[in-house]
Scaffold this motif. Sequence first.
Motif, PDB file in Angstrom:
ATOM      1  N   LEU A 148     -80.074  24.579  62.856  1.00 23.01           N
ATOM      2  CA  LEU A 148     -78.744  24.535  62.350  1.00 23.01           C
ATOM      3  C   LEU A 148     -78.827  24.758  60.798  1.00 23.01           C
ATOM      4  CD1 LEU A 148     -77.163  21.337  63.837  1.00 23.01           C
ATOM      5  CD2 LEU A 148     -77.093  23.451  64.713  1.00 23.01           C
ATOM      6  N   CYS A 150     -78.922  25.584  57.116  1.00 27.81           N
ATOM      7  CA  CYS A 150     -77.982  24.727  55.809  1.00 27.81           C
ATOM      8  C   CYS A 150     -78.360  25.926  54.807  1.00 27.81           C
ATOM      9  CB  CYS A 150     -78.276  23.499  55.477  1.00 27.81           C
ATOM     10  SG  CYS A 150     -78.086  22.418  56.823  1.00 27.81           S
ATOM     11  N   HIS A 154     -73.522  28.847  52.208  1.00 26.17           N
ATOM     12  CA  HIS A 154     -72.500  27.876  52.674  1.00 26.17           C
ATOM     13  C   HIS A 154     -72.599  26.502  51.982  1.00 26.17           C
ATOM     14  CE1 HIS A 154     -72.899  30.783  56.118  1.00 26.17           C
ATOM     15  NE2 HIS A 154     -71.525  30.808  55.842  1.00 26.17           N
ATOM     16  N   TYR A 157     -73.895  23.542  53.649  1.00 29.15           N
ATOM     17  CA  TYR A 157     -73.380  22.787  54.889  1.00 29.15           C
ATOM     18  C   TYR A 157     -73.691  23.358  56.221  1.00 29.15           C
ATOM     19  CZ  TYR A 157     -70.596  20.181  51.776  1.00 29.15           C
ATOM     20  OH  TYR A 157     -70.063  19.491  50.868  1.00 29.15           O
ATOM     21  N   ASP A 159     -73.275  24.580  60.067  1.00 29.28           N
ATOM     22  CA  ASP A 159     -71.988  24.765  61.047  1.00 29.28           C
ATOM     23  C   ASP A 159     -72.482  24.133  62.329  1.00 29.28           C
ATOM     24  OD1 ASP A 159     -70.409  26.802  59.893  1.00 29.28           O
ATOM     25  OD2 ASP A 159     -71.400  28.218  60.447  1.00 29.28           O
ATOM     26  N   LYS A 162     -73.683  26.613  67.973  1.00 29.96           N
ATOM     27  CA  LYS A 162     -73.021  27.698  68.629  1.00 29.96           C
ATOM     28  C   LYS A 162     -73.339  27.340  70.256  1.00 29.96           C
ATOM     29  CE  LYS A 162     -72.466  30.574  64.952  1.00 29.96           C
ATOM     30  NZ  LYS A 162     -72.761  29.498  64.190  1.00 29.96           N
ATOM     31  N   GLU A 185     -65.270  16.323  57.389  1.00 27.15           N
ATOM     32  CA  GLU A 185     -66.399  16.827  57.747  1.00 27.15           C
ATOM     33  C   GLU A 185     -67.389  16.247  58.924  1.00 27.15           C
ATOM     34  OE1 GLU A 185     -66.854  19.548  53.626  1.00 27.15           O
ATOM     35  OE2 GLU A 185     -67.993  17.656  53.863  1.00 27.15           O
ATOM     36  N   ARG A 188     -65.630  16.203  62.318  1.00 20.70           N
ATOM     37  CA  ARG A 188     -65.937  17.393  63.358  1.00 20.70           C
ATOM     38  C   ARG A 188     -67.135  17.079  64.065  1.00 20.70           C
ATOM     39  NH1 ARG A 188     -67.422  21.831  59.857  1.00 20.70           N
ATOM     40  NH2 ARG A 188     -66.994  22.996  61.935  1.00 20.70           N
ATOM     41  N   TRP A 189     -68.137  16.556  63.449  1.00 20.61           N
ATOM     42  CA  TRP A 189     -69.231  16.370  64.407  1.00 20.61           C
ATOM     43  C   TRP A 189     -69.066  15.292  65.480  1.00 20.61           C
ATOM     44  CZ3 TRP A 189     -73.764  19.287  64.034  1.00 20.61           C
ATOM     45  CH2 TRP A 189     -73.942  20.265  62.832  1.00 20.61           C
TER      46      TRP A 189
END
Lengths: 387, 387
Positions: A148, A150, A154, A157, A159, A162, A185, A188-189
Motif C-alpha cells: 500500500l 504512501c 498523496h 496517506y 489508499d 484494491k 480516515e 474508512r479502514w
Amino acid sequence: MQVNTHLQQLKGNYLFTEIANRTQAYQQAHPEANVLRLGIGDVTLPLPPVIIDAMHRAVEDLAHAETFRGYGPEQGYHWLRQAIIDNDYTPRGINLTPEEVFISDGAGSDLGNLSELFDAANSVAILEPSYPAYVDTNRMAGREIIWLPCLEEHNFYPDLPKQKADIIYLCFPNNPTGTVLTRDELARWIEYARTNHSIILIDAAYEAFIEDPNIPHSIYEIDGAQEVAIEIRSFSKTAGFTAVRCGYTVVPKATGLQAMWSRRQCTKFNGASYISQRAALATYTPEGKAGIQANLNSYKQTARILSAGLCALGYTVYGGKNAPYIWCKTPDKMDSWAFFDRLLNQCQIVCTPGVGFGNAGQGFVRFSAFSNRKDVEEALKRMKTLA
Amino acid sequence: MQVNTHLQQLKGNYLFTEIANRTQAYQQAHPEANVLRLGIGDVTLPLPPVIIDAMHRAVEDLAHAETFRGYGPEQGYHWLRQAIIDNDYTPRGINLTPEEVFISDGAGSDLGNLSELFDAANSVAILEPSYPAYVDTNRMAGREIIWLPCLEEHNFYPDLPKQKADIIYLCFPNNPTGTVLTRDELARWIEYARTNHSIILIDAAYEAFIEDPNIPHSIYEIDGAQEVAIEIRSFSKTAGFTAVRCGYTVVPKATGLQAMWSRRQCTKFNGASYISQRAALATYTPEGKAGIQANLNSYKQTARILSAGLCALGYTVYGGKNAPYIWCKTPDKMDSWAFFDRLLNQCQIVCTPGVGFGNAGQGFVRFSAFSNRKDVEEALKRMKTLA
C-alpha cells in the motif's frame, strides 16, 4: 530436517544492523569523531524517579522470602492490565476487560508473534514505506504481501487496498513518515475490514506523541473497531522503556481471536519481567505521568527544532508533529543510502535511509527526535556545510 | 481472514492453567485451608544479595543520563554471552563463540520460537511424558508428532525413534520423570541425528541439579554434537529467575542454523531486559555462584526428603536425584487427575497430574522440589492419613 526456506531466503542484513555496521566501521576509522545518532528510534533520557523507585522496590521484593515472586501470569499481572484499561481506555469511552489486554516484553515481540494467529495463505497488506519487521515476519511465514504505497503526492496517506487484503498492518502515528490519521480516515479502514472480514493489526507505539485533539489515540475510539482490530502498544517510546522491556497488546474478544492469543502466550511465553511490570504500573501514577510527559515534551521540542532547522536549510520535510519521526527528502533526488553515507562521512550524523523501509521510501531519510536539543543543534550546524 | 486452524483446534486448557483453576476453586471454597503447592516447578527462595545488588545498580543506570541505556543487542549483551562461555562451556572443554549464544527472556520463549526455523512438513519426535509446550508448539505449526514413550519398565529411558525423525526434542535432566542420560546414552542420540540429518533441541533447564560426575552437563561434551544440537538453558531454575526472566540458547554455527536464528531474533525480539541481563551476569561472580548454589542445595535437600518420605509411605518414586522433580506412581493404578483431586481435597496438597504430560504419564503425578523443608515435611505428615 528441512529448514523454513522462507526464513532462510530472507535478505541477510536487517536495516538497523546494516546501519550499525556502517556506523561502527566509520567510528573505528575515525575514533576521534563525535558521531551524532539521529537514526534509530531509541530513547535517550533517563527514567523519572518514581519509575526508578518502583523498580528498586520490585528488585527488593525478590530479596526477601515474604515478598518473593516466581512466575507471574503469562498474560501479565492483573493490576497492570487494570491500570492500562483505567488510564488508556476508559477515559476515551472504550470498554475493555483485563482478559483482553496482554502484557508482553515489548511491541516488537507481539508484532512478530501475532502472525502465528493466522493461516499462511492469507494475503497481507502493508504500508510502504514501513517498519521492516512487519514485512520480514510475514515473509518468514511465506505470505504474499500487498503493498500500500504512501507517496509524497498523496501526503503519505495510503489508499484502501484494491484487492482483498485479509490481514492489514497499520502504524499511526506512522513510522517512518510521521503521518497521522483522523477519526474519519481511520473509520474508512474499519469499514473496509468489516466489509472484507479482514483483521487490522495497528502498531500504536507512538500514540503518546499525538497532540492534535482531532487525532484518535486508540483505534477503539471508532465504533466497530473491537470486531476487526488488534492494537499493539509499547512503553518503550511512551515511557523510555527500550532497555526495561514492556509493552501490551489488546485483543478484544469481539475479534474471535482472544482465546487463541491467550493459548499462544501461555504456551510460548512465560510473562514479562516482574520488575518491568512494576515499572509500567508506576507510569500511571501522577508523578509517573508527569515524569514521562516531561521527557516526551523534550523529544517533541527536539522534533520541532530539527524539523524547522531542516526546512531552513532548504530540505523538504514531513512528520515531526504528533510523531517523533521526521521524513526528509534527499537533495537532488539522491539515493537514500548515498545520502546516508554523505551525512555520515561529511557531517558525522547517522540517519535512517528511507529505502530501508521499502522501495517507496527511496529518496528519503528518517531522522528521529529521540535525541537532545544540543545534538540536534550541532547536527543542523554541521549540515549547513553541506548546502 | 483465515485463522491458524492448528492453533484454533488445540485443546483449550493448558495443563498448568487447569491446575491453577482447580486449586483456586478449592481455595475459594476453603479460604482457611493452608494449601501446599508442590506442583508447578516454580522457585520459592529469595535471590542472593549479589544478584539483588546487580539489579539495583542496573536500575540506577537507567536513572542517570551518563549511564542510561536504550535498546541492547537483540542477541544479548556481549559481556553476558562471553561470561556464559567462560563459565558454562570452556571449563568443560567446549569451544563456542559469543555469536553462537543468544540471550532471551527465558527458555519458554526460545523453546516455542525455535520451531520457526523449520519447515512445517518435518516430523517431530517428542518424549512421552513431556513438558506440554513442545507438543503444543509443534501442533500449532501443524506438524505430525512421533511419540517416544518413556515407560516404567524401561526406567523411563526413551528408545531411538523407529521411523525417521527430523526434529527431536530432548529434556535432560528430564521434566517430569527426573531421568538423566550418561555420556554414552547421549552419544547414541547424537549418532542418530548425524546419521539421519536430524536436529536435536535439548532443554537443559535443570542442568544445575546434576550431581553425578558421569552425567554430562552439556550435550556439547559429546563429540559431533555442535553439528546437530541446539541447547536451551535458563536462569529460571538455576538461579531463581522465574520473575526476572532470562535464559539463553546455543545455536552452533556448525548446525547451519545460527544465521537464521539471529535473523529471527533481530526481527521478532528486541532483546532481554538490561536489568535481567545484569542479574544473569552476577550469577557468575564468586558470590553469585555461592548464593545460587546455597539455594540449589536447599531444593536438592527438599527433593531428598520428599523422595525418601514418599518411599517410606509406600509409594513408588523415580527422579529426585540430579533433578528437581519426583515422579510418583499413584496408588492402586489410580488415574492421575483422580489422585490430584484426592491430594487436593484430603491433604490440601497440589501436585501435577502425570497424564498432563501425555498419555504415558497416566498413573503418575509429579512433585516439585522447589519448596521448603517445612512444607514438604507437613505434606508428608498429611499424606500419612491417606495410607
